[in-house]
Design a protein around this motif. Structure first.
Motif, PDB file in Angstrom:
ATOM      1  N   VAL A 138     -31.745  37.635  57.156  1.00  0.00           N
ATOM      2  CA  VAL A 138     -31.239  37.328  55.850  1.00  0.00           C
ATOM      3  C   VAL A 138     -31.891  36.263  55.437  1.00  0.00           C
ATOM      4  O   VAL A 138     -31.803  35.167  56.289  1.00  0.00           O
ATOM      5  CB  VAL A 138     -29.597  37.039  56.025  1.00  0.00           C
ATOM      6  N   VAL A 139     -32.566  35.920  53.841  1.00  0.00           N
ATOM      7  CA  VAL A 139     -32.858  35.012  53.602  1.00  0.00           C
ATOM      8  C   VAL A 139     -33.022  35.004  52.008  1.00  0.00           C
ATOM      9  O   VAL A 139     -32.912  36.256  51.433  1.00  0.00           O
ATOM     10  CB  VAL A 139     -34.375  35.121  54.170  1.00  0.00           C
ATOM     11  N   ALA A 140     -32.973  33.742  51.684  1.00  0.00           N
ATOM     12  CA  ALA A 140     -33.201  33.495  50.014  1.00  0.00           C
ATOM     13  C   ALA A 140     -34.360  32.977  49.821  1.00  0.00           C
ATOM     14  O   ALA A 140     -34.607  31.775  50.615  1.00  0.00           O
ATOM     15  CB  ALA A 140     -31.847  32.798  49.436  1.00  0.00           C
ATOM     16  N   ARG A 164     -28.678  25.345  45.205  1.00  0.00           N
ATOM     17  CA  ARG A 164     -27.413  25.680  45.719  1.00  0.00           C
ATOM     18  C   ARG A 164     -26.537  27.002  45.056  1.00  0.00           C
ATOM     19  O   ARG A 164     -26.410  26.729  44.092  1.00  0.00           O
ATOM     20  CB  ARG A 164     -26.359  24.490  45.657  1.00  0.00           C
ATOM     21  N   LEU A 193     -24.190  32.158  49.245  1.00  0.00           N
ATOM     22  CA  LEU A 193     -23.796  31.659  50.586  1.00  0.00           C
ATOM     23  C   LEU A 193     -22.506  32.519  50.839  1.00  0.00           C
ATOM     24  O   LEU A 193     -22.514  32.914  51.990  1.00  0.00           O
ATOM     25  CB  LEU A 193     -23.421  30.324  50.521  1.00  0.00           C
ATOM     26  N   LYS A 242     -22.258  34.668  54.301  1.00  0.00           N
ATOM     27  CA  LYS A 242     -21.404  34.940  55.331  1.00  0.00           C
ATOM     28  C   LYS A 242     -20.702  36.284  55.561  1.00  0.00           C
ATOM     29  O   LYS A 242     -20.307  36.530  56.737  1.00  0.00           O
ATOM     30  CB  LYS A 242     -20.209  33.665  54.747  1.00  0.00           C
ATOM     31  N   PHE A 300     -19.629  23.397  59.603  1.00  0.00           N
ATOM     32  CA  PHE A 300     -19.708  24.618  59.513  1.00  0.00           C
ATOM     33  C   PHE A 300     -20.470  25.307  60.739  1.00  0.00           C
ATOM     34  O   PHE A 300     -20.687  26.410  60.678  1.00  0.00           O
ATOM     35  CB  PHE A 300     -20.565  25.125  58.289  1.00  0.00           C
ATOM     36  N   PRO A 334     -18.771  30.266  62.078  1.00  0.00           N
ATOM     37  CA  PRO A 334     -17.409  30.795  62.977  1.00  0.00           C
ATOM     38  C   PRO A 334     -17.469  32.351  62.709  1.00  0.00           C
ATOM     39  O   PRO A 334     -18.030  32.907  61.952  1.00  0.00           O
ATOM     40  CB  PRO A 334     -16.251  30.183  61.928  1.00  0.00           C
ATOM     41  N   ARG A 393     -18.886  34.449  64.666  1.00  0.00           N
ATOM     42  CA  ARG A 393     -20.369  35.075  64.799  1.00  0.00           C
ATOM     43  C   ARG A 393     -20.780  34.394  66.391  1.00  0.00           C
ATOM     44  O   ARG A 393     -20.453  33.049  66.561  1.00  0.00           O
ATOM     45  CB  ARG A 393     -21.292  34.777  63.878  1.00  0.00           C
ATOM     46  N   TYR A 432     -38.553  33.861  60.811  1.00  0.00           N
ATOM     47  CA  TYR A 432     -38.658  34.901  60.063  1.00  0.00           C
ATOM     48  C   TYR A 432     -40.147  35.699  60.191  1.00  0.00           C
ATOM     49  O   TYR A 432     -40.359  36.686  60.011  1.00  0.00           O
ATOM     50  CB  TYR A 432     -38.655  34.466  58.294  1.00  0.00           C
TER      51      TYR A 432
END
Ligand code: FOL
Length: 188
Positions: A9-11, A27, A32, A36, A65, A69, A71, A121
């Motif tokens: 998972v990547v942006a 942002r 996000l 999640k 964070f 949580p 995971r 990655y």
């Protein structure tokens, strides 16, 4: 865990940039939220997914964070003397994948998500050791970046139709003036 398959998972923005000076250059709350959801949701409610990340990515997550949580968090480092609180430590991506497919963790982990950073990655995308699904948020802009991912096309990834729960491909979303869309790629 299903047979050593991994998810990424990547942006990334136009030139493949993913970060600058240890942080993410944009942002995007919807992105996000997608991160999640896709990393947390399991079919088997008795299980959790695992998130595998490099040391710098771990320390880039706001302290409140982490561990992420619900995971199983695995941090990759050759140098850390012990696992960060709430996480497991592995010395390499392959060690992490082995840990996650071996009991006791193997019994409770459904899917593995590599969540960065660039060297993790890159290894996952170029190694050829694992079949991969890549969840790529394409951020449609030029942001100054000092870390990058390889182009999926150069790594033999093929774009596939987005599955359930993922906003439709080709649908451009927008948040505070930044356009982006969700894409899914696979590599055998
Ligand atoms: N993939 C995508 N698509 N977008 C990202 O921003 C992203 N970021 C990372 C890896 N893959 C990504 C690594 N960086 C959190 C913070 C930084 C981070 C990853 C996750 C984080 O705090 N996540 C919380 C949600 C926080 C919130 O709702 O504001 C989580 O519970 O997942």
């Amino acid at each position: 865990m299903d047979q050593q398959k991994i998810n990424l998972v990547v942006a990334a923005c136009n030139k493949g940039g993913i970060g600058i000076e240890g942080r993410i250059p944009w942002r995007l709350k919807q992105d996000l939220a997608f991160f999640k959801k896709i990393t947390t949701t399991t079919k088997d409610l008795q299980k959790q997914n695992a998130v595998v990340m490099g040391r710098k990515t771990w320390f880039s997550i706001p302290e409140k964070f982490r561990p992420l949580p619900n995971r199983v968090n695995i941090v990759l480092s050759r140098d850390l003397p012990r696992a960060p609180e709430g996480a497991y430590l592995a010395r390499s991506l392959s060690e992490a994948v082995t840990m996650l497919s071996t009991n006791p963790l193997g019994a409770k982990v459904e899917s593995v998500f590599v969540i960065g950073g660039s060297s993790v990655y890159e290894e996952a995308m170029t190694s050829g050791s694992f079949p991969c699904t890549l969840y790529l948020t394409r951020v449609l802009g030029d942001f100054e970046c000092d870390t990058f991912i390889p182009s999926p096309d150069d790594c033999k990834f093929h774009k596939v139709p987005n599955g359930d729960n993922i906003p439709i491909e080709n649908q451009t979303l927008s948040e505070n003036g930044i356009d982006f869309r969700f894409e899914v790629y696979e590599k055998e």
